[in-house]
Design a protein around this motif. Sequence first.
Motif, mmCIF file in Angstrom:
data_model
loop_
_atom_site.group_PDB
_atom_site.id
_atom_site.type_symbol
_atom_site.label_atom_id
_atom_site.label_comp_id
_atom_site.label_asym_id
_atom_site.label_seq_id
_atom_site.Cartn_x
_atom_site.Cartn_y
_atom_site.Cartn_z
ATOM 1 N N PRO A 192 5.063 7.847 7.092
ATOM 2 C CA PRO A 192 5.816 7.313 8.231
ATOM 3 C C PRO A 192 7.180 6.804 7.770
ATOM 4 O O PRO A 192 7.340 6.390 6.617
ATOM 5 C CB PRO A 192 4.922 6.160 8.728
ATOM 6 C CG PRO A 192 3.549 6.522 8.278
ATOM 7 C CD PRO A 192 3.749 7.205 6.951
ATOM 8 N N PRO A 193 8.190 6.838 8.649
ATOM 9 C CA PRO A 193 9.536 6.405 8.240
ATOM 10 C C PRO A 193 9.579 4.917 7.931
ATOM 11 O O PRO A 193 9.465 4.074 8.824
ATOM 12 C CB PRO A 193 10.410 6.762 9.451
ATOM 13 C CG PRO A 193 9.457 6.893 10.606
ATOM 14 C CD PRO A 193 8.162 7.335 10.033
ATOM 15 N N ASP A 194 9.724 4.583 6.656
ATOM 16 C CA ASP A 194 9.760 3.198 6.196
ATOM 17 C C ASP A 194 10.446 3.173 4.840
ATOM 18 O O ASP A 194 9.920 3.715 3.863
ATOM 19 C CB ASP A 194 8.333 2.639 6.086
ATOM 20 C CG ASP A 194 8.296 1.145 5.770
ATOM 21 O OD1 ASP A 194 9.310 0.598 5.298
ATOM 22 O OD2 ASP A 194 7.231 0.521 5.993
ATOM 23 N N MET A 195 11.620 2.547 4.772
ATOM 24 C CA MET A 195 12.385 2.552 3.529
ATOM 25 C C MET A 195 11.706 1.771 2.408
ATOM 26 O O MET A 195 12.074 1.905 1.240
ATOM 27 C CB MET A 195 13.784 1.990 3.776
ATOM 28 C CG MET A 195 14.734 2.954 4.463
ATOM 29 S SD MET A 195 14.899 4.540 3.599
ATOM 30 C CE MET A 195 15.560 4.008 2.023
ATOM 31 N N ARG A 196 10.704 0.963 2.748
ATOM 32 C CA ARG A 196 10.029 0.207 1.692
ATOM 33 C C ARG A 196 9.324 1.134 0.696
ATOM 34 O O ARG A 196 9.176 0.774 -0.483
ATOM 35 C CB ARG A 196 9.026 -0.773 2.310
ATOM 36 C CG ARG A 196 9.690 -1.958 3.010
ATOM 37 C CD ARG A 196 8.679 -2.797 3.775
ATOM 38 N NE ARG A 196 9.310 -3.921 4.453
ATOM 39 C CZ ARG A 196 9.964 -3.839 5.612
ATOM 40 N NH1 ARG A 196 10.051 -2.672 6.228
ATOM 41 N NH2 ARG A 196 10.520 -4.896 6.159
ATOM 42 N N LEU A 197 8.919 2.308 1.139
ATOM 43 C CA LEU A 197 8.239 3.227 0.231
ATOM 44 C C LEU A 197 9.177 3.754 -0.857
ATOM 45 O O LEU A 197 8.872 3.610 -2.054
ATOM 46 C CB LEU A 197 7.594 4.368 1.009
ATOM 47 C CG LEU A 197 6.808 5.382 0.170
ATOM 48 C CD1 LEU A 197 5.705 4.706 -0.620
ATOM 49 C CD2 LEU A 197 6.234 6.483 1.040
ATOM 50 N N PRO A 198 10.309 4.378 -0.520
ATOM 51 C CA PRO A 198 11.197 4.827 -1.600
ATOM 52 C C PRO A 198 11.774 3.682 -2.430
ATOM 53 O O PRO A 198 12.006 3.838 -3.630
ATOM 54 C CB PRO A 198 12.297 5.609 -0.869
ATOM 55 C CG PRO A 198 12.214 5.193 0.552
ATOM 56 C CD PRO A 198 10.787 4.837 0.805
ATOM 57 N N ILE A 199 11.982 2.513 -1.799
ATOM 58 C CA ILE A 199 12.449 1.352 -2.560
ATOM 59 C C ILE A 199 11.403 0.968 -3.600
ATOM 60 O O ILE A 199 11.712 0.755 -4.786
ATOM 61 C CB ILE A 199 12.740 0.162 -1.621
ATOM 62 C CG1 ILE A 199 13.985 0.426 -0.780
ATOM 63 C CG2 ILE A 199 12.914 -1.132 -2.428
ATOM 64 C CD1 ILE A 199 14.183 -0.560 0.363
ATOM 65 N N ALA A 200 10.138 0.871 -3.167
ATOM 66 C CA ALA A 200 9.065 0.485 -4.077
ATOM 67 C C ALA A 200 8.902 1.489 -5.210
ATOM 68 O O ALA A 200 8.663 1.122 -6.371
ATOM 69 C CB ALA A 200 7.751 0.345 -3.307
ATOM 70 N N LEU A 201 9.054 2.766 -4.884
ATOM 71 C CA LEU A 201 8.912 3.798 -5.902
ATOM 72 C C LEU A 201 10.008 3.681 -6.962
ATOM 73 O O LEU A 201 9.751 3.807 -8.169
ATOM 74 C CB LEU A 201 8.953 5.183 -5.257
ATOM 75 C CG LEU A 201 8.521 6.331 -6.166
ATOM 76 C CD1 LEU A 201 7.030 6.274 -6.428
ATOM 77 C CD2 LEU A 201 8.904 7.668 -5.558
ATOM 78 N N ALA A 202 11.246 3.422 -6.519
ATOM 79 C CA ALA A 202 12.361 3.296 -7.461
ATOM 80 C C ALA A 202 12.244 2.027 -8.306
ATOM 81 O O ALA A 202 12.574 2.042 -9.497
ATOM 82 C CB ALA A 202 13.689 3.303 -6.698
ATOM 83 N N LEU A 203 11.777 0.945 -7.698
ATOM 84 C CA LEU A 203 11.654 -0.306 -8.448
ATOM 85 C C LEU A 203 10.470 -0.285 -9.402
ATOM 86 O O LEU A 203 10.525 -0.840 -10.495
ATOM 87 C CB LEU A 203 11.495 -1.492 -7.484
ATOM 88 C CG LEU A 203 12.702 -1.851 -6.617
ATOM 89 C CD1 LEU A 203 12.364 -3.033 -5.717
ATOM 90 C CD2 LEU A 203 13.922 -2.177 -7.478
ATOM 91 N N GLY A 204 9.366 0.345 -8.997
ATOM 92 C CA GLY A 204 8.141 0.272 -9.774
ATOM 93 C C GLY A 204 7.887 1.423 -10.715
ATOM 94 O O GLY A 204 7.002 1.330 -11.561
ATOM 95 N N HIS A 205 8.613 2.523 -10.583
ATOM 96 C CA HIS A 205 8.333 3.739 -11.349
ATOM 97 C C HIS A 205 8.126 3.455 -12.834
ATOM 98 O O HIS A 205 8.904 2.707 -13.421
ATOM 99 C CB HIS A 205 9.485 4.735 -11.186
ATOM 100 C CG HIS A 205 9.257 6.009 -11.932
ATOM 101 N ND1 HIS A 205 8.329 6.943 -11.548
ATOM 102 C CD2 HIS A 205 9.824 6.490 -13.067
ATOM 103 C CE1 HIS A 205 8.338 7.950 -12.403
ATOM 104 N NE2 HIS A 205 9.236 7.701 -13.327
ATOM 105 N N PRO A 206 7.071 4.037 -13.443
ATOM 106 C CA PRO A 206 6.175 5.073 -12.906
ATOM 107 C C PRO A 206 4.972 4.522 -12.122
ATOM 108 O O PRO A 206 4.131 5.297 -11.690
ATOM 109 C CB PRO A 206 5.706 5.786 -14.168
ATOM 110 C CG PRO A 206 5.679 4.710 -15.195
ATOM 111 C CD PRO A 206 6.848 3.814 -14.882
#
Length: 396
Positions: free
Chosen positions: A271-285
Amino acid sequence: MHEQTLRSVVVLGSTGSIGTQALDVIAADPGGFTVSGLAAGGGKVDLLARQAAEFGVEAVAVADASAVPALKEALAAHGAHPTVLAGHEGVAEVAAWPCDTVLNGITGALGLTSTLVALESGRTLALANKESLIIGGPLVKRLAKPGQILPVDSEHSALQQCLWAAGPDGYDPAEVKQLVVTASGGPFRGMKRAEMADVTPAMALAHPTWSMGPAITINSATLVNKGLEVIEAHLLFDLGFDRIEVVVHPQSIIHSMVEYVDGSTIAQASPPDMRLPIALALGHPRRIPGAARPIDWTKAHTWTFEPLDDEAFPAVALARHVGGAGGTAPAVYNAANEACLDAFMRGDLPFLAIVDTVAQIVEEHDVTPAGSVDEVLAADSWARARAAELTTGQSR
């Protein structure tokens, strides 16, 4: 399963849409992150002070130096006593503050210096400020080490995830047929050019699927944002413009896809929610549990895809031309658009004239290599000045 380690983060543009959502992600995962520094423009000093107090940051910067007294007063009221820095130099100093990851959520060309400083300082860069990569392409690419930039745009985060699916050793560009960047189509999807003649700012700000800041929302209505994303994809993934396609997907569930040479297409859906890509970039891997809600598979779904109407929305084709020209051309495209967007919001420029004026300015510009920050910013300044000349006295 990746081991969780405490990661320190600096958030630039902390009072904006991306910044506030990034801090939401961080607050929801207290064992995963600390916040070392914050930076903002200076228009929301009380919010900035509350953020500084909540996260116990070491440094706070405001781009508007005149906001410093009000910020210090607000910080004291909230019992926070970080180092306070001012001006664009202060923001750059926070971008270099000791930390693991810098999230650059600054809007527009002003984010370039911070992107360069963060990379030069060896930080992982969670990049929401696509403009800094687009206008400073050669400068940014020269500094960035492999894997140092993690995209925050939902489309590029999706593409990155689809490419990661190729395996831990990375993907072979020769096996990628094309990147497919999805677009919602904005509030005027399906309309012909003539039907958009009387569009107002309020109409353009009514995005059907995403909740974003005003600049990116207007850019989504003109599809300039999608044009910028095509250039960004080219720079991030080193694929030619002939291997980057745009398709309209009104539901905004498939955020982008990678088509491989064997006919397989891998898509990322949520679903459209910027928290997902933000979390992925901050937490990767590491993937952060509960960062965003998933698709409800107990319900029926219909997802549709349509070709882009280049006649009604010429911004993407113009971006391909600009990206192919390289050098200072992307800086001119971006700066002219930012200036024209402001003129539209003031009522000094019709909606359709935004991209038309940008195209005229791009055509007038003599492209030079983007060899230094000064050269990029000179092209940026020229484009803004030319846009001011062309938009003065116009109205809807």
